[in-house]
Scaffold this active site. Sequence first.
Site, PDB file in Angstrom:
ATOM      1  N   TYR A 153      45.992  -9.193  -5.392  1.00 55.67           N
ATOM      2  CA  TYR A 153      45.393 -10.464  -5.815  1.00 55.67           C
ATOM      3  C   TYR A 153      46.157 -11.127  -6.961  1.00 55.67           C
ATOM      4  CZ  TYR A 153      41.044 -11.869  -3.536  1.00 55.67           C
ATOM      5  OH  TYR A 153      40.121 -12.367  -2.684  1.00 55.67           O
ATOM      6  N   LYS A 219      44.931   5.250  -3.633  1.00 51.67           N
ATOM      7  CA  LYS A 219      45.959   5.822  -2.761  1.00 51.67           C
ATOM      8  C   LYS A 219      47.008   6.476  -3.666  1.00 51.67           C
ATOM      9  CE  LYS A 219      47.733   6.226   1.374  1.00 51.67           C
ATOM     10  NZ  LYS A 219      47.306   7.364   2.183  1.00 51.67           N
ATOM     11  N   ASP A 273      42.412   6.572   2.608  1.00 48.97           N
ATOM     12  CA  ASP A 273      42.318   6.817   4.057  1.00 48.97           C
ATOM     13  C   ASP A 273      41.203   7.811   4.364  1.00 48.97           C
ATOM     14  OD1 ASP A 273      44.623   7.944   2.581  1.00 48.97           O
ATOM     15  OD2 ASP A 273      44.698   9.368   4.213  1.00 48.97           O
ATOM     16  N   ASP A 297      39.053  -4.561  -0.441  1.00 50.32           N
ATOM     17  CA  ASP A 297      38.972  -5.624   0.564  1.00 50.32           C
ATOM     18  C   ASP A 297      38.653  -5.004   1.924  1.00 50.32           C
ATOM     19  OD1 ASP A 297      39.169  -8.114   1.639  1.00 50.32           O
ATOM     20  OD2 ASP A 297      41.351  -8.213   1.609  1.00 50.32           O
TER      21      ASP A 297
END
Length: 409
Positions: A153, A219, A273, A297
């Site tokens: 963003y 992540k 994930d 998101d």
Amino acid sequence: MNQSEIEKIIVKDEKLVVPSVPTIPLIDGDGIGPEISKTARFVIDNAVEKSYHGKRKLNWLKTYAGEEAFKKFGDWLPLESLKTMSDYVVTLKGPLTTPLGGGIRSLNVAIRQALDLYACVRPVRYFEGVPSPVKYPEKLNVVIFRENTEDVYAGIEWEEGSAEAKGIIGFLKGFGKEIRLDSGIGIKPVSETGTKRLVRAAIRFALENKRKSITLVHKGNIMKFTEGAFMKWGYETAREEFAETTVTEEEVSKNFGGVVPEGKLLIKDRVADSMFQQVLLRPEEYDVIATTNLNGDYLSDACAAQVGGIGIAPGANINFSTGTAVFEATHGTAPKYAGQDKANPSSLILSGCMLLEYLGWKEAAEMITRAMARTIMQKRVTYDFERLMEGAVLMKCSEFGSATVENME
Ligand code: NAP
């Protein structure tokens, strides 16, 4: 209600001071915006009246953004509107068209950036009767705090072949990093400041609302100094600022025999994930979630889809220091349905509920949620649900609003 009773919300020590008749800027929005805004306002006003019998009321202030603002002032997002949203602290907003060309990436992103609304808050829960793709949609009940100003963003990107992209590629070569010459370049910043204020807000929310756990989603196994740092700074925030009230998974297994001590908020983390599997396979183990921008998101929409609520999920963008908050429909302007009194107003109505809760007007918020749940259970729904539910009665947007008001007790 006399004029002198109408006042502005003010913010003292990061807390809202809400008068009995606060002025709330309302941006109707484009496409289906005006009709869902009208219905949402009708439902919200009725709930406030039925809950407080004239002692409290919202004084809506029409505020311009999007196509309406462009037609009237030649400006998609007038400075005056941003000033109004900042001055009056709390805004309700319908969906806005993204103007094609003209250098504006998205009006929603522009509003979030201009007002530094650093937390995108998306509660995701199931309403009985809503068609869902999973067996036990009611097991998922989470509130996602997504960082709203950094990561992708921040919008730092250069096109393949541009002088800037070539410059960055050359610059990185100096650090021994080889990047293909025909690459586009995007920069993903994640700061300690941005992370800590987001995680702090999520922890405070979890404690105030007696939620059981916070999960930091990242992540970090691949991107150590952005995603991994988000996790590290998240745990640091818990340890440094909420040591008395929080406990980590590691502490629970080492010191408490695997059982979270009574009254403590559990802090854990999951790799993004794996988190997508977890919310499907073990949804009841998750509660408040704090995450970086892009993960948030994806995860917000995936969770909303799981409860069948992608079209009715509410959302808010909040700066918990200045108090400034914009509550908004999470879907777009659905232009093909504009002016047909057909669209589902639930996302904006539920965002209105979040707004009422933010003001501390919980009775009115709960009245709406209960009434809407009842209306859906009665299978009195708009076209998007009607086509997926057996035996449903098709309602217009405004009729769904009236049915919800009828169901208020
Ligand atoms: P969209 O407006 O969300 O519409 C996509 C589809 O979602 C619609 O065709 C409709 O599906 C369904 N839908 C959306 N809202 C609905 C509602 N209230 N009731 C029932 N169904 C609803 O997405 P888009 O077509 O990609 O975007 C259109 C414009 O909105 C673009 O300019 C985009 O930039 C903007 N946008 C704004 C926001 C925002 O303001 N927060 C968010 C996203 C997009 P069916 O046709 O299958 O019935």
